[in-house]
Design an enzyme around this catalytic site. Structure first.
Site, PDB file in Angstrom:
ATOM      1  N   SER A  50       6.727  -2.297  -5.700  1.00  0.00           N
ATOM      2  CA  SER A  50       5.204  -3.310  -5.285  1.00  0.00           C
ATOM      3  C   SER A  50       5.368  -4.749  -5.845  1.00  0.00           C
ATOM      4  O   SER A  50       5.058  -4.462  -7.140  1.00  0.00           O
ATOM      5  CB  SER A  50       4.100  -2.295  -5.496  1.00  0.00           C
ATOM      6  N   ASP A  82       7.647  -3.344  -1.729  1.00  0.00           N
ATOM      7  CA  ASP A  82       6.362  -2.018  -0.874  1.00  0.00           C
ATOM      8  C   ASP A  82       5.342  -3.283  -0.952  1.00  0.00           C
ATOM      9  O   ASP A  82       4.832  -3.590  -2.320  1.00  0.00           O
ATOM     10  CB  ASP A  82       6.210  -0.511  -1.991  1.00  0.00           C
ATOM     11  N   HIS A  83       4.693  -3.116   0.054  1.00  0.00           N
ATOM     12  CA  HIS A  83       3.698  -3.564   0.591  1.00  0.00           C
ATOM     13  C   HIS A  83       2.982  -5.302   0.240  1.00  0.00           C
ATOM     14  O   HIS A  83       2.699  -5.782  -0.449  1.00  0.00           O
ATOM     15  CB  HIS A  83       2.485  -3.125  -0.166  1.00  0.00           C
ATOM     16  N   ASP A 104       2.600  -6.288   4.602  1.00  0.00           N
ATOM     17  CA  ASP A 104       1.507  -5.190   5.267  1.00  0.00           C
ATOM     18  C   ASP A 104       0.196  -6.009   5.602  1.00  0.00           C
ATOM     19  O   ASP A 104      -0.039  -6.233   4.645  1.00  0.00           O
ATOM     20  CB  ASP A 104       1.243  -4.284   3.795  1.00  0.00           C
ATOM     21  N   GLU A 134       2.778  -2.428   9.097  1.00  0.00           N
ATOM     22  CA  GLU A 134       2.074  -1.322   9.932  1.00  0.00           C
ATOM     23  C   GLU A 134       1.041  -1.617  10.431  1.00  0.00           C
ATOM     24  O   GLU A 134       0.654  -2.621  10.293  1.00  0.00           O
ATOM     25  CB  GLU A 134       1.391  -1.456   8.468  1.00  0.00           C
ATOM     26  N   HIS A 180      -2.930   7.078   0.575  1.00  0.00           N
ATOM     27  CA  HIS A 180      -2.300   6.399  -1.432  1.00  0.00           C
ATOM     28  C   HIS A 180      -3.091   7.069  -2.302  1.00  0.00           C
ATOM     29  O   HIS A 180      -4.485   7.383  -2.017  1.00  0.00           O
ATOM     30  CB  HIS A 180      -2.567   4.960  -1.181  1.00  0.00           C
ATOM     31  N   GLY A 214       1.594   6.919   1.637  1.00  0.00           N
ATOM     32  CA  GLY A 214       0.602   7.427   0.841  1.00  0.00           C
ATOM     33  C   GLY A 214       0.946   9.453   1.452  1.00  0.00           C
ATOM     34  O   GLY A 214       0.019  10.230   1.895  1.00  0.00           O
ATOM     35  N   ILE A 257       6.470   8.202  -1.631  1.00  0.00           N
ATOM     36  CA  ILE A 257       6.737   8.783  -2.663  1.00  0.00           C
ATOM     37  C   ILE A 257       5.837   7.606  -4.089  1.00  0.00           C
ATOM     38  O   ILE A 257       7.145   7.262  -4.485  1.00  0.00           O
ATOM     39  CB  ILE A 257       7.244   9.577  -2.814  1.00  0.00           C
ATOM     40  N   ASP A 258       5.017   8.346  -4.916  1.00  0.00           N
ATOM     41  CA  ASP A 258       5.009   6.682  -6.025  1.00  0.00           C
ATOM     42  C   ASP A 258       4.314   7.999  -6.859  1.00  0.00           C
ATOM     43  O   ASP A 258       4.532   8.680  -7.892  1.00  0.00           O
ATOM     44  CB  ASP A 258       4.255   5.334  -5.785  1.00  0.00           C
TER      45      ASP A 258
HETATM   46  P1  13P Z   1       1.108   7.940  -3.333  1.00  0.00           P
HETATM   47  O1  13P Z   1       0.724   7.346  -3.181  1.00  0.00           O
HETATM   48  O2  13P Z   1       0.968   8.941  -1.506  1.00  0.00           O
HETATM   49  O3  13P Z   1       2.466   8.624  -3.795  1.00  0.00           O
HETATM   50  O4  13P Z   1       1.691   7.033  -1.777  1.00  0.00           O
HETATM   51  C1  13P Z   1       3.243   5.938  -2.080  1.00  0.00           C
HETATM   52  C2  13P Z   1       3.289   5.135  -1.061  1.00  0.00           C
HETATM   53  O5  13P Z   1       2.569   4.910   0.075  1.00  0.00           O
HETATM   54  C3  13P Z   1       3.300   3.587  -1.745  1.00  0.00           C
HETATM   55  O6  13P Z   1       3.871   2.601  -0.458  1.00  0.00           O
HETATM   56  O1  G3H Z   2       1.282   1.794  -2.479  1.00  0.00           O
HETATM   57  C1  G3H Z   2       1.235   1.886  -3.249  1.00  0.00           C
HETATM   58  C2  G3H Z   2       2.303   2.444  -4.316  1.00  0.00           C
HETATM   59  O2  G3H Z   2       2.012   3.652  -5.175  1.00  0.00           O
HETATM   60  C3  G3H Z   2       2.070   0.487  -6.134  1.00  0.00           C
HETATM   61  O3  G3H Z   2       0.847   1.357  -6.069  1.00  0.00           O
HETATM   62  O4  G3H Z   2       0.202  -1.373  -6.643  1.00  0.00           O
HETATM   63  O5  G3H Z   2       0.418   0.473  -8.386  1.00  0.00           O
HETATM   64  O6  G3H Z   2       1.736   0.091  -7.786  1.00  0.00           O
HETATM   65  P1  G3H Z   2       0.955   0.144  -7.169  1.00  0.00           P
HETATM   66 ZN    ZN Z   3       1.620   2.507   0.488  1.00  0.00          ZN
END
Ligand code: 13P
Ligand code: G3H
Ligand code: ZN
Length: 311
Positions: A50, A82-83, A104, A134, A180, A214, A257-258
């Site tokens: 991210s 990511d995003h 995104d 997205e 998320h 999420g 999954i994060d």
């Molecule tokens: P979670 O917060 O559910 O793990 O989602 C992570 C995510 O969508 C990262 O882009």
């Molecule tokens: O979708 C978000 C991810 O969980 C990343 O989280 O922006 O805190 O690194 P972050």
């Molecule tokens: Zn996400």
């Protein structure tokens, strides 16, 4: 094996009725935990960074950590942004060696989302990089932006064909009730993914890879360990794993999954200090956090994604 794009991974996942896990990486131990679990289970994997991760770890560290993971394993690995907030961020990652980027623009208008996603797809494709966009808005917190659940908007299946056709993106993240963060639903609530929307999107986009963000399930055993040992997490539940498994059997090819990894790392470290209050060597307590992250990734690969044995 070299760093790969997700193109081949998604083709096989779509026809094979499973999904690829996209796990967020922020430091060396998280990269190691994910890749060791995936390598042992012979599962392809996506490592995603991210904006927060890129700021925390610095791009060069992340890139080289992922290169080390590629060097020491024998599974296909994709490095994904990511995003991505805008064209400039995505371009930076395309130029910096990522094999996949997400633009995104889902919080902008439909037209603006199409235009920015199209620009990113055009640039990325010229450089052999694939693009996720997205449509629809998830609830929860990401990069300090909070979207309340009741303001989250499900993806409108009427928009998906036009969006994909006009942008040329390679995969699409949709909103069907995931959100998320670690506080998705209150205990006692009965989360239900809108698998009917997913089915309708899949009908309109045959063979096209769908992404779920999420998708953490918030393992209660980790919450218990954390709260029994000095933590103060709020009571919450996540996305039921059986519903994610169902989605993975259909058009969903990537599941993000994060939060569950964060909970695993925190539970492992807190548990370590309960058992060894005298320890102060980071290798010992972060090493235990790494073990917990590896366990949760292995669990996801087998029980949620079904990607074991597919590398
Ligand atoms: P979670 O917060 O559910 O793990 O989602 C992570 C995510 O969508 C990262 O882009
Ligand atoms: O979708 C978000 C991810 O969980 C990343 O989280 O922006 O805190 O690194 P972050
Ligand atoms: Zn996400």
């Amino acid at each position: 094996m070299a760093l790969v794009t997700t193109t081949e991974m998604f083709k096989k996942a779509y026809t094979g009725g499973y999904a690829i896990g996209a796990f967020n990486v922020n430091n060396m131990e998280i990269v190691q935990a994910i890749v060791e679990a995936a390598d042992e289970l012979k599962s392809p994997v996506i490592l995603q960074a991210s904006a927060g991760a890129r700021k925390y770890a610095k791009n060069a560290y992340l890139k080289h950590l992922v290169e080390a993971a590629v060097e020491t394993s024998s599974i296909p690995i994709a490095l994904h942004l990511d995003h991505g907030a805008d064209f400039a961020t995505c371009k930076d990652c395309v130029d910096g060696g990522f094999t996949s980027v997400m633009i995104d623009y889902s919080s902008h208008s439909f037209e603006e989302n199409i235009e920015e996603s199209r620009r990113v797809a055009e640039y990325a494709h010229e450089h052999g990089v694939v693009v996720e966009a997205e449509l629809g808005t998830l609830g929860g917190v990401e990069d300090e932006v909070s979207v309340e659940m009741d303001k989250a908007m499900y993806t409108d299946p009427d928009q998906v064909e036009e969006f994909v056709k006009k942008t040329g993106v390679d995969s699409l993240a949709i909103a069907i009730g995931t959100s998320h963060g670690a506080y998705k639903f209150k205990p006692g609530q009965n989360p239900k993914l809108r698998l009917d929307i997913l089915a309708e999107v899949a009908r309109r986009l045959p063979g096209f890879p769908i992404v779920l963000h999420g998708s953490s399930s918030v393992p209660q055993e980790y919450v218990k360990i954390i709260n029994a040992n000095g933590g103060a997490l709020k009571d919450a539940i996540g996305i039921p794993e059986d519903q994610l498994r169902e989605a993975a059997k259909g058009a969903v090819c990537k599941i993000n999954i994060d939060s569950d990894l964060r909970l695993g790392m925190t539970a492992g470290i807190r548990q370590h200090f309960v058992e060894h209050p005298d320890h102060f060597d980071p290798r010992q307590y972060i090493g235990d956090g790494r073990k917990y992250v590896k366990d949760i990734v292995a669990h996801k690969i087998v029980e949620v994604l079904g990607s074991n044995g597919q590398a």
